[in-house]
Design an enzyme around this catalytic site. Structure first.
Site, short mmCIF file in Angstrom:
data_model
loop_
_atom_site.label_atom_id
_atom_site.label_comp_id
_atom_site.label_asym_id
_atom_site.label_seq_id
_atom_site.Cartn_x
_atom_site.Cartn_y
_atom_site.Cartn_z
N LYS A 187 0.84 -1.21 0.00
CA LYS A 187 0.00 0.00 0.00
C LYS A 187 0.88 1.25 0.00
O LYS A 187 0.70 2.15 -0.81
CB LYS A 187 -0.92 -0.02 1.21
N GLU A 229 10.54 -4.87 4.22
CA GLU A 229 10.56 -6.28 3.81
C GLU A 229 10.24 -6.42 2.32
O GLU A 229 10.92 -7.12 1.57
CB GLU A 229 9.54 -7.09 4.61
N GLY A 266 -4.73 -1.54 5.16
CA GLY A 266 -3.93 -2.66 4.68
C GLY A 266 -4.57 -4.02 4.95
O GLY A 266 -4.66 -4.88 4.07
N ARG A 267 -5.07 -4.21 6.18
CA ARG A 267 -5.64 -5.52 6.53
C ARG A 267 -7.04 -5.73 5.95
O ARG A 267 -7.65 -6.77 6.17
CB ARG A 267 -5.61 -5.72 8.05
N GLU A 281 -4.44 -6.44 15.11
CA GLU A 281 -3.96 -5.13 14.65
C GLU A 281 -5.10 -4.10 14.74
O GLU A 281 -4.86 -2.92 14.96
CB GLU A 281 -3.42 -5.22 13.21
N HIS A 317 -4.02 -32.85 17.93
CA HIS A 317 -2.88 -33.66 18.36
C HIS A 317 -1.75 -32.78 18.89
O HIS A 317 -0.60 -33.22 18.97
CB HIS A 317 -2.40 -34.52 17.20
N LYS A 352 9.63 -0.56 13.95
CA LYS A 352 10.18 -0.24 12.61
C LYS A 352 11.25 0.84 12.74
O LYS A 352 12.33 0.73 12.14
CB LYS A 352 9.06 0.28 11.70
#
Ligand code: F6P
Length: 542
Positions: free
Chosen positions: A198, A204, A255-256, A341, A372, A510
């Site tokens: 965005k 990253e 963003g999410r 978030e 399990h 950040k």
């Protein structure tokens, strides 16, 4: 006018109700006393069916929670969201991902949205053509957070609908092992890279995109225009990176919540226009339900209120999501960003410190694998963790002819469903010490006193769960499911009086990373705490 939950009349009434009957509420007794409970607490919306009856509440609880929603003006806040008011007030932005999945004329910015969607879908179609013609074998999507989890989760869930022969890869981590695992599988002249960000400033994503470009050129790739595309609201930065096909979106898409925008490009490439539009339509159907269904039938509202009941009155600190479908194995990770978030906040909209808890920890794993591993704790641990089971009635294995293998896999699907229902049943039912004492336990130590052993083997029961029932995992149903979770997170955030649409909490780390990075070269530890300084020395190999 919205009022913060703890300042409403409904809040103390809920506390009193919790003391009077909520704390000791036994769902088993409620089922025993009320044969209509399961039916009355099962709700339907947009093709989804959700059984909320195995939760620690009754109509009296619900009435008080609905009063709380009214006092907090949740429906007014909902309308403000759909209208496009700047409800993300700390960033001065509207929150309009719902506009991305609305048909023409149903939401603000309709023309712009439809034009961007058409442009993205046409490009996706051209990519599919290149794949069908044998000119393209791989699409590598580079993004992180909301620019990764949405398309990665949805593409995995809808893989039976994907174009055969076109492989999709998602690279997110700045850890070079992520990209390094993908690159050897590729041929430069047969690969499309999509850089999704965005902001187009994310460390990253830019690092991976630079590395991918360098690899592409070194591997003999020449036509970067044909082999790189970008999805971003920062078109200028994407163009400056050297990408010609840039698909833009708007600052009013968080963003999410961006899966419905051009960030969904890899999904559109995989499943094609018709399925992508069905995906949007499923989400829109859930939006309409949220906008129009009466409060007592309104699924996102009920789920959000249940979350508040569990978090603020029962004090449950986490919620586990157990999708009994291998295609939904990334869904818990997707929900972690969506919920934590959005609602991991400790001040109200005015910046005042909250005197009550907000986002629970959301976690989980696909069933039956989780059984399990950590289900032991869910059944017998000291914490009560509400569990959300997601079951899909009809399996879909993509292209698989009728025959012996299909029959076997269908049989496995019955086993899967039986496991899912049994876990919810076991959490509810439990097993008393007396029941455990009457059973033989072949692996038990015969030297132990039988009563002690029976206590080890007993289950408290009355552990709450919700069952989401999907007929099939198709694009429309997945769209509706994701939109249901989005709006449910909106509801709890609206009750808590927080801004669910900013994420300042990710900034400090950040910024500090940017400061530490040059120190990894220089070794300068001036001003660092002793632990960080020692870790820096270690990281430098010093
Ligand atoms: O660091 C958090 C975050 O800002 C998320 O909210 C977002 O989804 C992600 O980073 C990726 O951001 P972008 O799409 O701008 O690269």
């Amino acid at each position: 006018m919205s009022v913060r939950c703890d300042r409403t009349a409904a809040w103390p009434a809920l506390h009193a109700h919790f003391q009077a009957e909520g704390a000791a509420f036994d769902v088993r007794q409620a089922f025993g006393a009320d044969p209509g409970r399961a039916a009355r607490f099962t709700f339907e919306a947009a093709g989804l069916r959700v059984d909320l009856s195995k939760n620690r509440w009754n109509e009296a609880t619900l009435a008080r929670l609905l009063q709380l929603a009214e006092d907090c003006d949740v429906m007014g806040q909902r309308d403000a969201q759909f209208r496009g008011d700047a409800i993300n007030h700390t960033e001065g932005r509207a929150v309009l991902h719902t506009a991305l999945r609305a048909p023409v004329g149903r939401a603000p910015f309709g023309d712009e949205v439809q034009a961007a969607l058409a442009e993205m879908l046409a490009y996706a179609e051209s990519v599919r053509e290149r794949a069908r013609a044998g000119h393209l074998t791989d699409v590598v999507h580079i993004g992180i957070g909301g620019s990764d989890l949405g398309p990665a989760t949805a593409a995995q869930a809808l893989s039976p609908y994907a174009l055969p022969g076109l492989r999709l890869h998602f690279v997110s981590n700045v850890d070079g092992h992520d990209l390094a695992a993908v690159l050897p599988q590729l041929r430069a002249d047969r690969t499309l890279f999509i850089v999704a960000s965005k902001t187009f400033t994310t460390q990253e994503t830019l690092a991976n995109a630079e590395a991918a470009k360098a690899w592409f050129l070194a591997a003999g790739g020449t036509d970067t225009a044909a082999h790189f595309a970008a999805t971003s609201s920062n078109r200028a930065a994407a163009a400056a990176f050297g990408i010609r096909h840039v698909f833009g979106f708007w600052d009013w898409v968080g963003g999410r919540y961006s899966l419905w925008s051009v960030i969904g490009l890899p999904l559109a490439i995989a499943i094609g226009e018709a399925h992508f539009r069905a995906f949007l339509a499923g989400a829109h159907a859930m939006d309409r339900h949220f906008a129009e269904a009466p409060p007592a039938q309104n699924l996102p509202l009920l789920l959000g209120l249940l979350d508040v009941w569990y978090r603020n009155f029962h004090g449950f600190g986490s919620r586990s999501v157990a999708p009994y479908h291998q295609g939904l194995r990334r869904f818990p990770a997707y929900l972690q960003q969506l919920e934590m978030e959005s609602n991991g906040k400790r001040v109200d909209r005015d910046g005042a410190t909250l005197p009550y808890a907000t986002s629970p920890v959301v976690w989980g794993e696909a069933g039956t694998n989780g059984q399990h591993a950590y289900f032991q704790m869910l059944h017998q641990g000291t914490d009560v963790v509400p569990v959300e089971f997601i079951a899909v009635r009809e399996p879909c294995y993509g292209f698989l002819p009728e025959g012996a293998l299909k029959s076997r896999l269908d049989d496995q699907h019955r086993k899967l469903l039986a496991n899912c229902l049994a876990q919810a049943q076991a959490l509810l039912q439990g097993k008393t010490v007396e029941e455990a004492a009457t059973e033989k336990a072949p692996t038990a130590n015969p030297a132990l006193p039988p009563e002690a052993l029976a206590r080890h083997r007993s289950f408290p029961g009355n552990r709450p769960s919700t069952l989401f029932m999907l007929e099939r995992l198709d694009p429309a149903t997945l769209g509706a499911l994701i939109a249901l979770y989005e709006q449910r997170v909106f509801v709890s955030g609206a009750v808590w009086g927080i801004n669910s649409f900013d994420q300042w909490g990710v900034e400090l780390g950040k910024a500090l990373c940017n400061q530490l990075l040059p120190r990894l070269d220089s070794g300068d530890t001036e001003g660092l705490d002793a632990s960080t300084a020692a870790a820096l020395h270690w990281a430098r190999g010093a």
